[in-house]
Enzyme design. Structure first.
Site, mmCIF file in Angstrom:
data_model
loop_
_atom_site.group_PDB
_atom_site.id
_atom_site.type_symbol
_atom_site.label_atom_id
_atom_site.label_comp_id
_atom_site.label_asym_id
_atom_site.label_seq_id
_atom_site.Cartn_x
_atom_site.Cartn_y
_atom_site.Cartn_z
ATOM 1 N N HIS A 32 -40.804 18.658 4.925
ATOM 2 C CA HIS A 32 -41.068 17.306 4.400
ATOM 3 C C HIS A 32 -39.705 16.733 4.017
ATOM 4 O O HIS A 32 -39.115 17.129 3.016
ATOM 5 C CB HIS A 32 -42.005 17.398 3.181
ATOM 6 C CG HIS A 32 -42.168 16.121 2.424
ATOM 7 N ND1 HIS A 32 -43.404 15.532 2.247
ATOM 8 C CD2 HIS A 32 -41.290 15.321 1.789
ATOM 9 C CE1 HIS A 32 -43.256 14.415 1.528
ATOM 10 N NE2 HIS A 32 -41.975 14.276 1.232
ATOM 11 N N LEU A 92 -56.384 20.356 2.354
ATOM 12 C CA LEU A 92 -57.804 20.655 2.117
ATOM 13 C C LEU A 92 -58.113 20.819 0.625
ATOM 14 O O LEU A 92 -59.271 20.961 0.246
ATOM 15 C CB LEU A 92 -58.236 21.890 2.905
ATOM 16 C CG LEU A 92 -58.147 21.740 4.436
ATOM 17 C CD1 LEU A 92 -58.626 23.008 5.131
ATOM 18 C CD2 LEU A 92 -58.944 20.539 4.939
ATOM 19 N N ASP A 131 -51.776 14.522 8.657
ATOM 20 C CA ASP A 131 -51.418 14.494 7.230
ATOM 21 C C ASP A 131 -52.606 13.985 6.405
ATOM 22 O O ASP A 131 -52.440 13.206 5.459
ATOM 23 C CB ASP A 131 -50.163 13.629 6.974
ATOM 24 C CG ASP A 131 -49.584 13.863 5.574
ATOM 25 O OD1 ASP A 131 -50.086 14.749 4.845
ATOM 26 O OD2 ASP A 131 -48.629 13.142 5.201
ATOM 27 N N HIS A 183 -58.158 11.791 -1.478
ATOM 28 C CA HIS A 183 -58.138 11.607 -2.935
ATOM 29 C C HIS A 183 -59.464 11.010 -3.364
ATOM 30 O O HIS A 183 -60.185 10.430 -2.540
ATOM 31 C CB HIS A 183 -57.000 10.651 -3.336
ATOM 32 C CG HIS A 183 -55.636 11.228 -3.150
ATOM 33 N ND1 HIS A 183 -55.149 12.252 -3.921
ATOM 34 C CD2 HIS A 183 -54.660 10.941 -2.248
ATOM 35 C CE1 HIS A 183 -53.924 12.563 -3.508
ATOM 36 N NE2 HIS A 183 -53.606 11.792 -2.488
ATOM 37 N N ASN A 219 -50.137 22.918 -1.036
ATOM 38 C CA ASN A 219 -49.999 22.280 -2.353
ATOM 39 C C ASN A 219 -51.341 22.193 -3.083
ATOM 40 O O ASN A 219 -51.810 21.127 -3.456
ATOM 41 C CB ASN A 219 -49.340 20.897 -2.237
ATOM 42 C CG ASN A 219 -50.119 19.934 -1.364
ATOM 43 O OD1 ASN A 219 -50.891 20.356 -0.501
ATOM 44 N ND2 ASN A 219 -49.937 18.642 -1.585
ATOM 45 N N HIS A 224 -44.280 14.515 9.679
ATOM 46 C CA HIS A 224 -44.456 13.059 9.541
ATOM 47 C C HIS A 224 -43.180 12.209 9.660
ATOM 48 O O HIS A 224 -42.774 11.541 8.722
ATOM 49 C CB HIS A 224 -45.201 12.697 8.250
ATOM 50 C CG HIS A 224 -44.806 13.462 7.000
ATOM 51 N ND1 HIS A 224 -43.531 13.533 6.542
ATOM 52 C CD2 HIS A 224 -45.558 14.176 6.130
ATOM 53 C CE1 HIS A 224 -43.517 14.254 5.432
ATOM 54 N NE2 HIS A 224 -44.733 14.662 5.172
HETATM 55 ZN ZN LIG Z 1 -45.306 15.555 3.429
#
Ligand SMILES: [Zn+2]
Length: 438
Positions: free
Chosen positions: A183, A67, A309, A313, A98, A236
């Protein structure tokens, strides 16, 4: 607020085995009544949402989205991202840490929680960092973050390369009763890689990311999950051998769960031909064979959930040359439409698909949220209504997300979200459906 009757839809709730025509009454933020066939609720006063021919299912739960707030508000905010969620049928979204600053302490997490409460169109559940500033050197204060309500820990985007740190993170997560979302990428092996390593990366002259970069870390962390007894959730999953590894670990009793994205289930590496930066994503789009293995993994419950996911951008970011453009696809608003292709072509049943978007991801979160993802009477009224057969063209101008970065722009999808109800509130409705009074 007046009660709302969702009338005459095809109710599909895999958690309760419900798959028939009926109506659902929502009152005071909860599912108040569910009736089969043409029965009507005992109480007389409600507005009606007529949904004949549509699927009525529990609100979708996304275990993995970005987000971008705080710090990257030009890409997305909690307000725009949760509105995109509502348009995509998601009523609960788990956001990755992140951000800038990252969600590695109680201050940033409390900030996200307060924005989510005041502006969220969906239930927004933050995920805390594994390491301080996501640098992979020192553990973040995991108990402090747990007390602020994070539902899991992850350094998503930056794999934890230090195996001892990962072990300690898993031990802490186990003590706190929370999952650790992994990840999986060996960054020494993937360094400089841009797309899947294979024929296409050679043809395009772009450095590849081998499947092994993912599989090595899946393997390492499955071992650590067995060592620590912690709940490990693999984010993922994108390769055939990762699915095999997870299958074996589950057979051996490891407390592991896994997710796959809509893009890894429906798009191949060929999407990057022409240096299409909107198809640049990490892990990269793989091959047809990988897609088949991922679908098989879903069917066998080796893969528990589908997670977007969602990685928005700006257009400027993605206009960069291929090597410089950031990884990521804006995925919340196209998830259902693209996933429905798997149902229309007979690869997944509608019930399996809906379970992977509702009760199964709820179980991955566990705790008090483990009870989400169903239409049981007295459950929170999180409901998604969609037309399984409606065709629509993806026009990114219509996106609520600030991220218009999708390789699906201009394509026709079959299956469209028509209305979303989050905690009893109608947070999205398609222009074509209208409320009636009884
Ligand atoms: Zn990832």
């Amino acid at each position: 607020m007046k009660s709302l009757l969702i009338q005459g839809g095809h109710i599909l709730d895999p958690s309760q085995g419900i798959d028939e025509i009926g109506s659902v009454l929502i009152s005071k933020g909860k599912i108040a009544w569910l009736g089969k066939g043409e029965t009507t609720p005992p109480q007389p006063d409600y507005a009606i949402l007529p949904v004949q021919g549509m699927i009525v299912c529990p609100g979708f739960i996304d275990l993995h989205c970005h987000l971008r707030q705080p710090g990257f508000e030009e890409k997305e905010t909690i307000a725009t991202g949760s509105r995109a969620a509502a348009r995509g049928g998601f009523t609960t979204i788990c956001c990755m840490p992140n951000t800038r600053p990252p969600l590695d302490n109680r201050f940033t997490i409390s900030y996200v929680n307060s924005l989510a409460l005041s502006q969220g169109m969906a239930r927004v559940l933050p995920i805390g960092c594994i390491s301080k500033e996501r640098k992979g050197k020192e553990l973040a204060p995991m108990p402090e973050m747990a007390s602020c309500g994070v539902i899991a820990f992850s350094d998503d985007g930056s794999p934890v390369m230090n195996t001892d740190l990962m072990r300690r993170a898993l031990e802490h997560a186990r003590k706190l009763g929370l999952p650790l979302i992994d990840h999986c990428e060996d960054t020494v092996l993937s360094d400089g890689g841009l797309i899947n390593e294979g024929v296409i990366s050679s043809q395009l002259g772009l450095k590849g990311i081998p499947a092994a970069a993912e599989e090595i870390m899946v393997s390492r962390d499955l071992s650590l999950a067995r060592l620590t007894g912690a709940r490990l959730h693999i984010a993922h999953v994108s390769t055939t051998f990762s699915v095999d590894l997870i299958r074996r670990a589950k057979d051996k009793g490891a407390k592991v769960t896994a997710e796959v994205t809509p893009h890894h289930l429906t798009l191949t590496e060929e999407k990057v031909i022409g240096y299409n930066t909107n198809a640049k994503v990490n892990p990269p789009l793989r091959t047809k064979q990988d897609i088949q293995a991922l679908i098989q993994g879903l069917k066998e419950n080796v893969i528990d959930a589908i997670a977007t996911d969602h990685a928005p951008h700006t257009e400027a970011d993605k206009l960069a040359v291929f090597a410089q453009a950031p990884f990521g696809i804006s995925g919340l608003e196209t998830a259902l439409g693209s996933l429905m292709s798997l149902v229309h072509n007979g690869q997944l049943t509608l019930t399996t698909l809906i379970s992977k978007l509702t009760c199964e991801p709820a179980k991955v979160i566990g705790g008090k949220y483990g009870k989400l993802g169903n239409l049981e009477v007295r459950a929170p009224a999180d409901v998604t209504i969609f037309d399984p057969d409606m065709e629509w063209v993806v026009d990114t101008k219509d996106f609520a997300s600030r991220g218009k970065n999708t390789p699906l722009a201009g394509s026709t999808l079959k299956g469209k979200v028509m209305a979303t109800i989050s905690q009893g509130k109608l947070v999205y409705q398609d222009d074509s459906i209208n409320l009636e009074s009884n």
